[in-house]
Design a protein around this motif. Structure first.
Motif, PDB file in Angstrom:
ATOM      1  N   GLY A 180       0.410  -0.817   0.143  1.00  0.00           N
ATOM      2  CA  GLY A 180       0.190  -0.052  -0.409  1.00  0.00           C
ATOM      3  C   GLY A 180       0.726   1.033   0.114  1.00  0.00           C
ATOM      4  N   PHE A 181       2.570   1.793  -0.826  1.00  0.00           N
ATOM      5  CA  PHE A 181       3.212   2.555  -0.439  1.00  0.00           C
ATOM      6  C   PHE A 181       3.159   3.210  -1.630  1.00  0.00           C
ATOM      7  N   GLY A 182       2.804   2.514  -2.730  1.00  0.00           N
ATOM      8  CA  GLY A 182       3.255   3.091  -4.339  1.00  0.00           C
ATOM      9  C   GLY A 182       4.509   2.404  -5.592  1.00  0.00           C
ATOM     10  N   ASP A 183       5.271   1.384  -4.674  1.00  0.00           N
ATOM     11  CA  ASP A 183       6.641   0.947  -4.900  1.00  0.00           C
ATOM     12  C   ASP A 183       5.378  -0.596  -6.038  1.00  0.00           C
ATOM     13  N   ALA A 184       6.906  -0.415  -7.039  1.00  0.00           N
ATOM     14  CA  ALA A 184       6.310  -1.293  -7.885  1.00  0.00           C
ATOM     15  C   ALA A 184       8.270  -2.807  -7.422  1.00  0.00           C
ATOM     16  N   ALA A 185       7.966  -3.154  -7.398  1.00  0.00           N
ATOM     17  CA  ALA A 185       8.300  -4.428  -6.939  1.00  0.00           C
ATOM     18  C   ALA A 185       9.255  -5.516  -8.544  1.00  0.00           C
ATOM     19  N   GLY A 186      10.631  -5.327  -9.064  1.00  0.00           N
ATOM     20  CA  GLY A 186      10.776  -5.645 -10.619  1.00  0.00           C
ATOM     21  C   GLY A 186      12.355  -6.869  -9.528  1.00  0.00           C
ATOM     22  N   ALA A 187      12.532  -6.762 -10.572  1.00  0.00           N
ATOM     23  CA  ALA A 187      14.012  -7.399 -10.274  1.00  0.00           C
ATOM     24  C   ALA A 187      15.063  -7.463 -11.234  1.00  0.00           C
ATOM     25  N   ILE A 188      16.284  -7.836 -10.816  1.00  0.00           N
ATOM     26  CA  ILE A 188      17.460  -7.614 -11.918  1.00  0.00           C
ATOM     27  C   ILE A 188      18.267  -9.271 -11.860  1.00  0.00           C
ATOM     28  N   PHE A 189      18.003 -10.378 -12.621  1.00  0.00           N
ATOM     29  CA  PHE A 189      18.574 -12.034 -12.316  1.00  0.00           C
ATOM     30  C   PHE A 189      19.621 -12.411 -13.607  1.00  0.00           C
ATOM     31  N   LEU A 190      20.858 -13.510 -13.225  1.00  0.00           N
ATOM     32  CA  LEU A 190      21.054 -13.959 -14.350  1.00  0.00           C
ATOM     33  C   LEU A 190      19.988 -14.635 -14.624  1.00  0.00           C
ATOM     34  N   LYS A 191      19.990 -15.582 -15.325  1.00  0.00           N
ATOM     35  CA  LYS A 191      19.452 -16.999 -16.224  1.00  0.00           C
ATOM     36  C   LYS A 191      19.726 -17.964 -15.395  1.00  0.00           C
ATOM     37  N   GLY A 192      20.405 -18.299 -14.670  1.00  0.00           N
ATOM     38  CA  GLY A 192      20.659 -19.270 -13.570  1.00  0.00           C
ATOM     39  C   GLY A 192      20.193 -19.163 -12.515  1.00  0.00           C
ATOM     40  N   ALA A 193      19.792 -18.045 -12.164  1.00  0.00           N
ATOM     41  CA  ALA A 193      19.215 -17.605 -10.533  1.00  0.00           C
ATOM     42  C   ALA A 193      17.577 -18.150 -10.472  1.00  0.00           C
ATOM     43  N   VAL A 194      16.981 -18.540 -11.388  1.00  0.00           N
ATOM     44  CA  VAL A 194      15.763 -19.050 -11.456  1.00  0.00           C
ATOM     45  C   VAL A 194      15.408 -19.973 -12.445  1.00  0.00           C
ATOM     46  N   GLY A 195      15.477 -21.220 -11.689  1.00  0.00           N
ATOM     47  CA  GLY A 195      15.004 -22.218 -12.599  1.00  0.00           C
ATOM     48  C   GLY A 195      13.369 -22.729 -12.209  1.00  0.00           C
ATOM     49  N   LEU A 196      12.641 -23.198 -14.275  1.00  0.00           N
ATOM     50  CA  LEU A 196      11.622 -23.298 -14.101  1.00  0.00           C
ATOM     51  C   LEU A 196      11.172 -25.130 -14.206  1.00  0.00           C
ATOM     52  N   HIS A 197      10.467 -25.837 -13.456  1.00  0.00           N
ATOM     53  CA  HIS A 197      10.018 -27.093 -14.294  1.00  0.00           C
ATOM     54  C   HIS A 197       9.142 -27.746 -14.717  1.00  0.00           C
ATOM     55  N   THR A 198       8.554 -27.539 -15.601  1.00  0.00           N
ATOM     56  CA  THR A 198       7.714 -28.014 -16.639  1.00  0.00           C
ATOM     57  C   THR A 198       7.165 -28.884 -17.443  1.00  0.00           C
ATOM     58  N   LYS A 199       6.024 -29.504 -17.422  1.00  0.00           N
ATOM     59  CA  LYS A 199       5.312 -31.089 -17.314  1.00  0.00           C
ATOM     60  C   LYS A 199       4.771 -31.195 -18.641  1.00  0.00           C
ATOM     61  N   GLY A 200       5.180 -30.219 -19.618  1.00  0.00           N
ATOM     62  CA  GLY A 200       3.772 -30.267 -21.091  1.00  0.00           C
ATOM     63  C   GLY A 200       3.775 -29.073 -20.641  1.00  0.00           C
ATOM     64  N   LEU A 201       3.827 -27.521 -19.912  1.00  0.00           N
ATOM     65  CA  LEU A 201       2.932 -26.895 -18.867  1.00  0.00           C
ATOM     66  C   LEU A 201       2.111 -26.781 -19.345  1.00  0.00           C
ATOM     67  N   MET A 202       1.339 -27.042 -20.126  1.00  0.00           N
ATOM     68  CA  MET A 202      -0.423 -26.567 -19.740  1.00  0.00           C
ATOM     69  C   MET A 202      -1.043 -27.727 -21.181  1.00  0.00           C
ATOM     70  N   ASN A 203      -2.011 -27.988 -20.593  1.00  0.00           N
ATOM     71  CA  ASN A 203      -2.811 -28.569 -22.077  1.00  0.00           C
ATOM     72  C   ASN A 203      -4.361 -28.029 -21.224  1.00  0.00           C
ATOM     73  N   ILE A 204      -5.218 -28.135 -22.564  1.00  0.00           N
ATOM     74  CA  ILE A 204      -6.694 -27.922 -22.209  1.00  0.00           C
ATOM     75  C   ILE A 204      -7.505 -29.551 -22.618  1.00  0.00           C
ATOM     76  N   GLU A 205      -8.523 -30.111 -22.091  1.00  0.00           N
ATOM     77  CA  GLU A 205      -9.360 -30.927 -22.007  1.00  0.00           C
ATOM     78  C   GLU A 205     -10.827 -30.544 -22.099  1.00  0.00           C
ATOM     79  N   ILE A 206     -11.542 -31.554 -23.597  1.00  0.00           N
ATOM     80  CA  ILE A 206     -12.690 -30.798 -23.376  1.00  0.00           C
ATOM     81  C   ILE A 206     -13.793 -31.948 -23.181  1.00  0.00           C
ATOM     82  N   GLU A 207     -14.215 -32.156 -22.243  1.00  0.00           N
ATOM     83  CA  GLU A 207     -15.219 -33.239 -22.441  1.00  0.00           C
ATOM     84  C   GLU A 207     -16.982 -32.949 -22.529  1.00  0.00           C
ATOM     85  N   ARG A 208     -17.594 -33.621 -22.532  1.00  0.00           N
ATOM     86  CA  ARG A 208     -18.760 -34.008 -22.889  1.00  0.00           C
ATOM     87  C   ARG A 208     -19.583 -34.475 -21.325  1.00  0.00           C
ATOM     88  N   ASN A 209     -20.649 -33.182 -20.676  1.00  0.00           N
ATOM     89  CA  ASN A 209     -21.296 -33.815 -19.535  1.00  0.00           C
ATOM     90  C   ASN A 209     -22.856 -33.695 -19.805  1.00  0.00           C
TER      91      ASN A 209
END
Lengths: 51, 285
Positions: free
Chosen positions: B224-253
């Motif tokens: 609530g103080f009007g500040d924004a929180a960005g960052a500066i970092f190297l590629k090796g600083a943050v890791g991301l593990h995905t398993k297919g990232l995402m999928n969308i399934e459509i099913e009849r109900n």
């Protein structure tokens, strides 16, 4: 911006505030982060003096 | 003149013309390219370990006199940070009647909306790591300056970071705002290529030697103080593990006379090297 359900506001060791992922809470508390203390309300209700 | 036949008088004969639906798709910064991203699709297991070697410094190297044994070993260690994928879900029930009545392909268009939201959520989770970075520049109530950018670079450089992999992710106000990056490089008195690029294109490809991405997921009113929180970092600083990232399934109900549309994202974001990242909180109010 929508209010984020899975973020929590913490006070960092340097005194600045940060919204972080909730699942980091215990890890960050151990690192010296603190939950922000609730501030007292600034305005106070004055009692009406009897005339 | 009176008794004209106007369009308002021929009820039921004048159709509404439907323009193409607009979608407010979530704008994302392309943050996947600046983190260490591993996708484990098709592999057994839901946890990826990111191994990180301990440091070996110049202090570990000794000058040894000719003909003498060197008896001190340097123990080389390795630690691993684990990232176990979690599921993220958004779903909708789209009634048969709405599908049959709509002029548009409702299921397809809602799928597009969900896909966009899922990518934004992934970015939001990565942005949610920024506050945990120990190193910092600027701070609450402090207007961004060029010194803050160089100080962040200095801190990462001092920790032996490879500056060729550096990137910044900041909020729209930190980028375009009166107290942000824009006035630092493209104010009224600035000249030169960088300033002209900002004025011509509305953005710059690089600033301070790094790509600067703009994320809508960054909070611009921290505490609530009007500040924004960005960052500066190297590629090796943050890791991301995905398993297919995402999928969308459509099913009849059938019993609900509807299509159930379920979008599932699978990922986990982790901080890998704290020394290679800097929290950049600055005043944008």
């Amino acid at each position: 911006m929508n209010k984020k359900k899975d973020k929590i506001l913490l006070e960092r060791p340097d005194g600045n505030m940060a919204y972080v992922n909730k699942d980091l809470l215990n890890h960050l508390l151990a690192k010296g982060f603190k939950k922000p203390s609730k501030k007292e309300p600034v305005t106070q209700v004055k009692k009406k003096s009897k005339k | 003149m009176a008794n004209e036949t106007l369009s308002a008088n021929i009820a039921g004969l004048v159709d509404d013309i439907q323009a193409e639906s607009l979608m407010k798709l979530q704008d994302t910064a392309g943050i996947l390219d600046i983190v260490r991203w591993i996708d484990s699709s098709g592999e057994k297991g839901k946890t990826v370990d990111f191994p990180i070697y301990g440091t070996v410094t110049s202090g570990d190297v000794s000058e040894v006199a000719e003909g003498t044994d060197h008896s001190t070993n340097k123990q080389v260690t390795n630690a691993a940070t684990s990232a176990t994928v979690a599921e993220h879900v958004v779903m909708a029930n789209i009634s048969d009647l709405s599908v049959m009545s709509s002029t548009n392909d409702l299921v397809d268009e809602i799928s597009t909306l969900f896909s966009s939201a899922m990518r934004a959520k992934l970015e939001d989770d990565i942005v949610g790591l920024f506050g945990s970075f120990t190193q910092t520049v600027a701070g609450a109530g402090t207007t961004m300056s060029a010194d803050h950018w160089y100080d962040a670079i200095r801190q990462i450089k001092a920790n032996s970071g490879d500056l060729s992999n550096l990137a910044a992710v900041i909020s729209p106000k930190q980028y375009y705002g009166a107290k942000g990056l824009r006035p630092l490089i493209s104010g009224t008195t600035h000249t030169g290529e960088l300033s002209e690029s900002f004025k011509n294109k509305g953005f710059v490809d690089m600033a301070f030697g790094m790509p600067v991405l703009v994320s809508n997921e960054i909070n611009e009113d921290v505490g609530g103080f009007g500040d924004a929180a960005g960052a500066i970092f190297l590629k090796g600083a943050v890791g991301l593990h995905t398993k297919g990232l995402m999928n969308i399934e459509i099913e009849r109900n059938a019993s609900a006379r509807a299509f159930e549309l379920v979008a599932v994202g699978r990922w986990k974001e982790v901080e890998l090297v704290d020394d290679w990242a800097v929290y950049f909180l600055s005043d944008v109010s």
